[in-house]
Structures are given as C-alpha cells and as structure tokens.
Scaffold this motif. Structure first.
Motif, mmCIF file in Angstrom:
data_model
loop_
_atom_site.group_PDB
_atom_site.id
_atom_site.type_symbol
_atom_site.label_atom_id
_atom_site.label_comp_id
_atom_site.label_asym_id
_atom_site.label_seq_id
_atom_site.Cartn_x
_atom_site.Cartn_y
_atom_site.Cartn_z
ATOM 1 N N VAL A 73 0.839 -1.211 0.000
ATOM 2 C CA VAL A 73 0.000 0.000 0.000
ATOM 3 C C VAL A 73 0.867 1.252 0.000
ATOM 4 C CG1 VAL A 73 -1.624 1.333 1.399
ATOM 5 C CG2 VAL A 73 -2.011 -1.095 1.042
ATOM 6 N N LEU A 77 1.099 4.034 -3.073
ATOM 7 C CA LEU A 77 0.839 5.465 -2.854
ATOM 8 C C LEU A 77 2.057 6.319 -3.214
ATOM 9 C CD1 LEU A 77 -1.259 5.362 0.425
ATOM 10 C CD2 LEU A 77 -2.029 6.005 -1.855
ATOM 11 N N ARG A 80 2.180 6.620 -6.877
ATOM 12 C CA ARG A 80 1.155 7.568 -7.351
ATOM 13 C C ARG A 80 1.444 8.993 -6.882
ATOM 14 N NH1 ARG A 80 -2.524 6.281 -10.969
ATOM 15 N NH2 ARG A 80 -4.043 7.527 -9.858
ATOM 16 N N ALA A 82 1.772 10.264 -3.831
ATOM 17 C CA ALA A 82 1.064 10.770 -2.654
ATOM 18 C C ALA A 82 2.102 11.382 -1.710
ATOM 19 C CB ALA A 82 0.331 9.632 -1.952
ATOM 20 N N ALA A 87 1.509 8.257 2.641
ATOM 21 C CA ALA A 87 1.937 6.900 2.291
ATOM 22 C C ALA A 87 2.346 6.119 3.537
ATOM 23 C CB ALA A 87 3.102 6.960 1.300
ATOM 24 N N ALA A 90 -0.812 5.382 5.691
ATOM 25 C CA ALA A 90 -1.640 4.359 5.050
ATOM 26 C C ALA A 90 -1.000 2.983 5.175
ATOM 27 C CB ALA A 90 -1.871 4.715 3.585
#
Length: 104
Positions: A73, A77, A80, A82, A87, A90
């Motif tokens: 996860v 992130l 992407r 983030a 990150a 999360a």
C-alpha cells in the motif's frame, strides 16, 4: 589503539574519501550513457532487494502477510506520488488492520 578503534577510523576515512571524490571529479570524468543507465538500474535493484528483505523477512523467516500488505500500500501510494506522510500512515494503518483481523 585497539583493533576496533582502528577499524572504525579506517571506515571513517574511507567514507570521507568516497564523499570527497564526487565533488573533486565532477566534470573531469565523463561516463558513457550505457554505464549511467546500468548504474541507475543497479541502484533500483539494490533498493528493491532492500525493500523485499525488510518487508518479507523477520528473524530469518517469513514475516507474515501483514507487513508485505502495508509495504504494498505504501509503495503504491508513493508510486502515485502521494505525500510521504500519507503513504507512511496508510502503510501503517493497513498493517495494523490486517494484524487486527488476525492475519499474522
């Protein structure tokens, strides 16, 4: 001087020398583009290997499924783009929820 102190000093001098060589040789040594590509790929491979060993192993054995899920996860992130804090939070939350669900 003890052997441990001598080893520490040798490592310190070597580390400083490596740090000093970069600025001193900047602009004097031109690496071919193929070598630059290989060095970039090598850095990525080393980081992935470090990530894999840190995410999948603990005490010489498999760490369970919670940690790899959190790393996945966090990695997605980060990929992407983030924010770093998002990150990390999360990834930690995912790991905690998977462990709370009873999955080791």
């Amino acid at each position: 001087m003890s052997g441990a102190v001598a080893v520490i000093l040798a490592l310190a001098v070597g580390t400083y020398a490596f740090r000093l060589v970069g600025p001193l040789l900047h602009g004097r040594v031109e690496l071919p583009s193929r070598v630059q590509e290989l060095l970039s790929a090598g850095a990525v491979v080393l980081l992935v290997a470090l990530l894999a060993t840190g995410a999948l192993t603990e005490g010489g054995g498999f760490a369970g499924w919670a940690r790899p899920a959190g790393v996945l996860v966090g990695g997605l992130l980060a990929w992407r783009r983030a924010p770093f804090a998002v990150a990390v939070l999360a990834a930690a939350t995912t790991t905690a929820l998977v462990r709370a669900a009873g999955v080791p």
